[in-house]
Design an enzyme around this catalytic site. Structure first.
Site, PDB file in Angstrom:
ATOM      1  N   TYR A 133     -35.918  12.779  12.543  1.00  0.00           N
ATOM      2  CA  TYR A 133     -34.535  13.324  12.971  1.00  0.00           C
ATOM      3  C   TYR A 133     -34.532  14.726  13.227  1.00  0.00           C
ATOM      4  O   TYR A 133     -34.181  15.249  14.196  1.00  0.00           O
ATOM      5  CB  TYR A 133     -33.473  13.048  11.863  1.00  0.00           C
ATOM      6  CG  TYR A 133     -32.133  13.466  12.176  1.00  0.00           C
ATOM      7  CD1 TYR A 133     -31.316  12.515  12.796  1.00  0.00           C
ATOM      8  CD2 TYR A 133     -31.551  14.373  11.452  1.00  0.00           C
ATOM      9  CE1 TYR A 133     -30.118  13.089  13.232  1.00  0.00           C
ATOM     10  CE2 TYR A 133     -30.261  15.253  11.784  1.00  0.00           C
ATOM     11  CZ  TYR A 133     -29.569  14.317  12.671  1.00  0.00           C
ATOM     12  OH  TYR A 133     -28.350  14.695  12.783  1.00  0.00           O
ATOM     13  N   GLY A 152     -17.316   7.501  14.878  1.00  0.00           N
ATOM     14  CA  GLY A 152     -17.471   8.764  14.411  1.00  0.00           C
ATOM     15  C   GLY A 152     -17.174   9.895  14.924  1.00  0.00           C
ATOM     16  O   GLY A 152     -15.801  10.124  15.655  1.00  0.00           O
ATOM     17  N   LEU A 153     -17.959  11.087  15.083  1.00  0.00           N
ATOM     18  CA  LEU A 153     -17.558  12.104  15.652  1.00  0.00           C
ATOM     19  C   LEU A 153     -17.314  12.088  17.070  1.00  0.00           C
ATOM     20  O   LEU A 153     -16.178  12.882  17.583  1.00  0.00           O
ATOM     21  CB  LEU A 153     -18.764  13.378  15.423  1.00  0.00           C
ATOM     22  CG  LEU A 153     -18.223  14.696  16.075  1.00  0.00           C
ATOM     23  CD1 LEU A 153     -17.245  15.370  15.611  1.00  0.00           C
ATOM     24  CD2 LEU A 153     -19.621  15.397  16.209  1.00  0.00           C
ATOM     25  N   GLY A 154     -17.733  11.302  17.961  1.00  0.00           N
ATOM     26  CA  GLY A 154     -17.824  11.141  19.351  1.00  0.00           C
ATOM     27  C   GLY A 154     -16.502  10.553  19.575  1.00  0.00           C
ATOM     28  O   GLY A 154     -15.885  10.902  20.625  1.00  0.00           O
ATOM     29  N   GLY A 202     -21.866   8.318  22.893  1.00  0.00           N
ATOM     30  CA  GLY A 202     -21.623   7.884  21.418  1.00  0.00           C
ATOM     31  C   GLY A 202     -20.382   8.048  21.157  1.00  0.00           C
ATOM     32  O   GLY A 202     -19.999   8.677  19.929  1.00  0.00           O
ATOM     33  N   SER A 222     -28.058  19.780  15.013  1.00  0.00           N
ATOM     34  CA  SER A 222     -28.052  19.962  13.548  1.00  0.00           C
ATOM     35  C   SER A 222     -28.837  20.815  13.035  1.00  0.00           C
ATOM     36  O   SER A 222     -29.916  21.302  13.763  1.00  0.00           O
ATOM     37  CB  SER A 222     -28.537  18.507  13.040  1.00  0.00           C
ATOM     38  OG  SER A 222     -28.799  18.454  11.548  1.00  0.00           O
TER      39      SER A 222
END
Length: 301
Positions: free
Chosen positions: A193, A43-45, A39, A170
Site C-alpha cells: 500500500y 466511501g470518500l469517492g 471509485g 496517503s
C-alpha cells in the site's frame, strides 16, 4: 511638518500594502463542468461525487458494482442539482482501465477535473494478491490505473483548461523497490500500500510541469488518516477520522483558487513525504519508464 506627513503616509502604505496587493483567489465552482471521480460508489469517492454534483457539476461516477453506481446516480438526480452518469470498470484489469479511459475520452471531449481516488489496501498479514495482468494488486489498482487515466485523458483535460488532476494518495510511504516492484520477496507485500501511494506522489512530481504547460494542474494529497471507510474497516483497524473530514479536505483543495502544481498536500498545505524518493530525478525517470512498459500507455505528449 512636511517630513512628518511623508513618514506617516509611508507607514500607512506599508501596513495596508500587503493586504491590498495579494487578495485571496476566489474559490472555484464546478457548476456546469464535467468531473470524473474514480471509485465513487462508496466511501470518500461517493461523498466527493455527491459534493461536486451539489455544486452543479456533471459527475462521471465510476466503480465495479453497477447497482451501487446506479444508486449514486439516482441520488444525484433526486438532489436536483448537477447530473451524473455511471461507468463500470474493474481496475484490476489494465485492459478494462484502458477501455474505460477511451470511453470517457470519446463521450466527453472536455474534462475539467479528474480525481484518482479508487484504491485497495491489504495488510502484511493478508496474502499477496495479484491483478488480472499478474501485477501486485495494490500497485495495479492504486497507481497503474491512474497512470493510464492521466495520460489517456490528457487531451480532454487540456481542452477544458484550466483543468485539474487530484491524486488521492496517503501519508503512508514505502520506497519503490525497483528490483522487486511486484513485492515477490518473502514478506515484501506488507509494503504494497505504501509503495503504491508513494508511486502516486512520484508520478505527480514528475508529470506536473509538462501538464501545467497544457493548463492542467496536477497535485497529490493525503485526505485524512484512517477514515471510517469500507477499505479501512476491512484492514481490521479502528478508524481515526470520518469520511466527512476527508471529503471536506479534498473538496477544499479541489475548489481552491490556487494550487501548487506537483505538490503533495497534507492538511491543506504542501508537505514532504516521509520518503524522499519523489524528489529523486533518477527514481522518477525509472518509474515513468516502468509505468509506460507495464501499462502499454506511453507518457502523453
Amino acid at each position: 511638518m512636511r517630513h512628518f506627513t511623508l513618514v506617516l503616509l509611508m507607514a500607512v502604505t506599508m501596513l495596508a500594502g500587503p493586504a491590498l496587493a495579494q487578495p485571496a483567489p476566489p474559490k472555484l465552482s464546478y457548476a456546469g463542468k464535467t468531473v470524473l471521480v474514480t471509485g465513487s460508489t462508496d466511501g470518500l469517492g461517493r461523498e466527493l461525487a455527491l459534493a461536486l454534483a451539489a455544486d452543479g457539476a456533471h459527475v462521471i461516477v465510476h466503480g465495479r458494482n453497477a447497482e451501487r453506481g446506479k444508486a449514486v446516480v439516482a441520488e444525484i438526480t433526486r438532489g436536483g442539482t448537477g447530473s451524473a452518469r455511471f461507468y463500470a470498470a474493474d481496475f484490476s484489469s489494465l485492459q478494462a482501465v484502458r477501455d474505460f479511459a477511451d470511453a470517457v475520452a470519446r463521450d466527453y471531449l472536455r474534462l475539467d477535473l479528474l480525481v484518482n481516488n479508487a484504491g485497495v489496501a491489504y495488510t502484511g498479514d493478508q496474502p499477496r494478491r495479484t491483478s488480472q495482468d499478474g501485477h501486485e494488486l495494490q500497485f495495479a489498482v492504486n497507481y497503474l490505473a491512474g497512470w493510464v487515466l492521466v495520460n489517456r485523458l490528457r487531451p480532454n483535460l487540456a481542452a477544458a483548461a484550466p483543468a485539474r488532476i487530484v491524486n488521492v494518495s496517503s501519508g503512508s510511504a514505502s520506497a519503490i523497490d525497483f528490483d522487486d516492484v511486484m513485492l515477490e520477496k518473502p514478506g515484501a507485500h506488507g509494503r504494497g500500500y505504501g509503495q503504491s501511494k508513494l508511486a502516486q506522489v512520484t508520478m505527480t512530481v514528475a508529470l506536473a510541469p509538462a501538464f501545467a504547460k497544457d493548463g492542467i494542474t496536477m497535485i497529490a494529497l493525503h485526505p485524512a488518516t484512517m477514515m471510517d471507510t469500507t477499505m479501512v474497516r476491512g484492514l481490521g483497524v479502528t478508524p481515526r477520522a470520518s469520511v466527512d473530514e476527508g471529503r471536506d479536505h479534498v473538496m477544499g483543495l479541489i475548489t481552491a483558487g490556487q494550487l501548487q502544481a506537483g505538490a503533495f498536500y497534507i492538511d491543506g498545505k504542501p508537505a514532504d513525504t516521509r520518503d524522499p524518493q519523489p524528489q529523486d530525478p533518477a527514481a522518477r525517470a525509472r518509474l515513468l519508464e516502468l509505468s509506460a512498459r507495464l501499462t502499454g500507455v506511453p507518457l502523453a505528449q
